[in-house]
Design a protein around this motif. Structure first.
Motif, mmCIF file in Angstrom:
data_model
loop_
_atom_site.group_PDB
_atom_site.id
_atom_site.type_symbol
_atom_site.label_atom_id
_atom_site.label_comp_id
_atom_site.label_asym_id
_atom_site.label_seq_id
_atom_site.Cartn_x
_atom_site.Cartn_y
_atom_site.Cartn_z
ATOM 1 N N ILE A 35 -31.915 35.643 41.571
ATOM 2 C CA ILE A 35 -31.921 36.973 42.203
ATOM 3 C C ILE A 35 -32.823 36.845 43.420
ATOM 4 N N PHE B 172 -22.046 37.443 41.079
ATOM 5 C CA PHE B 172 -22.899 37.980 42.138
ATOM 6 C C PHE B 172 -22.298 39.257 42.736
ATOM 7 N N TYR C 260 -25.573 43.268 41.662
ATOM 8 C CA TYR C 260 -26.577 42.280 42.046
ATOM 9 C C TYR C 260 -27.852 42.957 42.550
ATOM 10 N N LYS C 261 -28.974 42.536 42.038
ATOM 11 C CA LYS C 261 -30.313 43.066 42.326
ATOM 12 C C LYS C 261 -30.530 44.465 41.753
#
Length: 467
Positions: free
Chosen positions: A287, A367, A372-373
């Protein structure tokens, strides 16, 4: 029926009663069931969902075993299940590709020929393991009619969690090469033309190579590469013990000296973290470039890099150290360190009493910008799948979960008591999880319960970046 449940509760006590009753109904918070397929009652390992030809196709790697395939009418060794999940409410089985008798075909990766540098641009290719003996490439342009293209490597002593860069064609194949001192190290191939695999090198930890002496380092579980642009490959070693995170310079790995001497094996390494002896590193997911809201006014360190390390539980009914998720700060790659961890509280569902494994196994590996994140998903065996908010990586927080109901196909998991008698439970064993670019969540079950397609709801859904 209600009276029977009350009597059961009185007879067994609260913990055992909850364990017994929890299997016959799903449990959920801010996650809902969209669709389901029983996968012919086969034990499943890895799901991967790929957009191709205007459809969404799920490729499911399966554990060893046998079952009748209704499409062929024959009993087939479990291998790879292929389903059309364009309508996630009604997944449709298109094909079953038999695997190695007893060894299955656990791992799957898929690339479009249009992305690979030297492939037929009109085709779609599947990379899979064939038991523990080989890796294979298949043409799945028509997913209902897969055709073998090439066998990448054979006469191996082990396989596992591969990674394939579609933009470069480079594949990192977990293999057991005769002569090496471990059944899982890395073979690197150029699969830019799937019809003509080109070997690049063998790679592993010093001490695993032929001719070495002394203790053998923990075997590899799997790599994840950020490709030519990211220039890093992250290797995870170990299951429930001896976990190691290794960060490798991709260019040095591919272009550096290839003879497996200790010096050459260390040459591409830029960072390494040895975890506690009683935890592993099944999945290591990068990440990178996270903006930390808490540090917004700090002069330094506002943007950080992390690797999410997920251990694998191996024993039934908690007969080991708890396997869970760890947030590892790799902003300074030469000095990675853990900054947080997360697990499901056992008492929230009396999971040690339910039977089977309790603890993490794997995370999603997509991803997809939707998650993502923001949110990661973790397969947690008898605790189902868990959605975890990672926007503050120093304080990961569970925001949703789904524990499927057991079915008549759900296999039993057994332990022996002190007297040597077996105690068995038919229990959910959510094995792996993946997401697609539409935001659907796919979980598959080790205990033959099939595949569940899920979606986030409520407050958890609001965290994701849906258009």
């Amino acid at each position: 029926m209600l009276c029977r449940r009350i009597l059961l509760s009185m007879a067994l006590g609260p913990a055992l009663a909850m364990a017994a009753l929890a299997q016959d109904r799903a449990e959920a918070r801010d996650m809902a069931l969209v669709g389901y397929h029983d996968l012919q009652g086969r034990s499943a390992y890895q799901p991967l969902v790929h957009a191709q030809g205007g459809r969404w196709i799920a490729y499911i790697g399966l554990h060893g075993g046998h079952a009748v395939n209704p499409l062929s009418g024959a009993a087939e060794a479990s291998g790879t299940a292929i389903l059309d999940v364009t309508d996630p409410k009604q997944p449709k089985l298109l094909a079953h590709m038999p695997g190695s008798p007893g060894g299955g075909a656990q791992m799957v990766r898929v690339c479009n020929g249009s992305d690979l540098p030297r492939a037929d641009k009109g085709k779609v290719y599947l990379l899979r393991t064939f038991g523990n003996s080989a890796h294979e490439l298949w043409n799945v342009t028509d997913p209902a009619q897969p055709a073998l293209v090439s066998r990448v490597a054979g006469s191996l002593q082990g396989t596992h969690k591969n990674w394939w860069e579609c933009d470069s064609g480079i594949a990192y194949l977990v293999s057991g090469v005769p002569g090496w001192r471990t059944s899982r190290m890395t073979q690197i191939y150029d699969l830019g033309n799937p019809a003509k695999p080109q070997f690049i090198r063998n790679f592993g930890l010093p001490g695993q190579q032929p001719g070495a002496s002394g203790p053998v380092p923990t075997e590899l579980h799997g790599p994840i590469s950020t490709g030519p642009k990211g220039k890093r490959v992250y290797f995870g070693y170990g299951t429930n013990s001896g976990g190691i995170l290794q960060i490798v310079d991709r260019d040095k790995l591919l272009r550096g000296p290839k003879e497996p001497t200790p010096e050459n094996l260390l040459y591409p390494q830029v960072g390494r973290l040895d975890l506690a002896p009683n935890v592993g590193a099944h999945t290591v997911f990068p990440i990178l470039g996270m903006d930390i809201a808490e540090f917004a006014r700090d002069r330094e360190g506002r943007v950080r890099d992390f690797v999410v390390v997920t251990n694998e539980a191996l024993t039934n009914e908690c007969h080991e150290a708890r396997q869970m998720m760890w947030m590892v700060d790799v902003s300074t790659e030469s000095r990675p360190f853990s900054v947080a961890n997360w697990t499901v509280p056992e008492a929230s569902g009396n999971f040690c009493s339910r039977g089977g494994r309790f603890g993490t196994h794997s995370s999603n590996e997509s991803f997809s910008p939707i998650y993502y994140k923001r949110i990661m998903f973790f397969a947690h065996f008898n605790a189902g799948v868990r959605a975890v908010d990672i926007r503050d990586p120093y304080q990961p927080k569970e925001v949703g979960y789904y524990v499927p109901a057991a079915t008549d196909k759900t296999d039993k998991r057994c332990v022996k008591n002190e007297a040597g008698a077996e105690r068995c439970n038919g229990v959910i064993q959510t094995n792996n999880v993946e997401v697609d670019d539409r935001g659907y969540i796919y979980i598959v079950d080790r205990a033959h319960t099939g595949m569940h397609i899920l979606e986030l709801t409520g407050a958890a859904r609001a965290i994701a970046a849906f258009k």
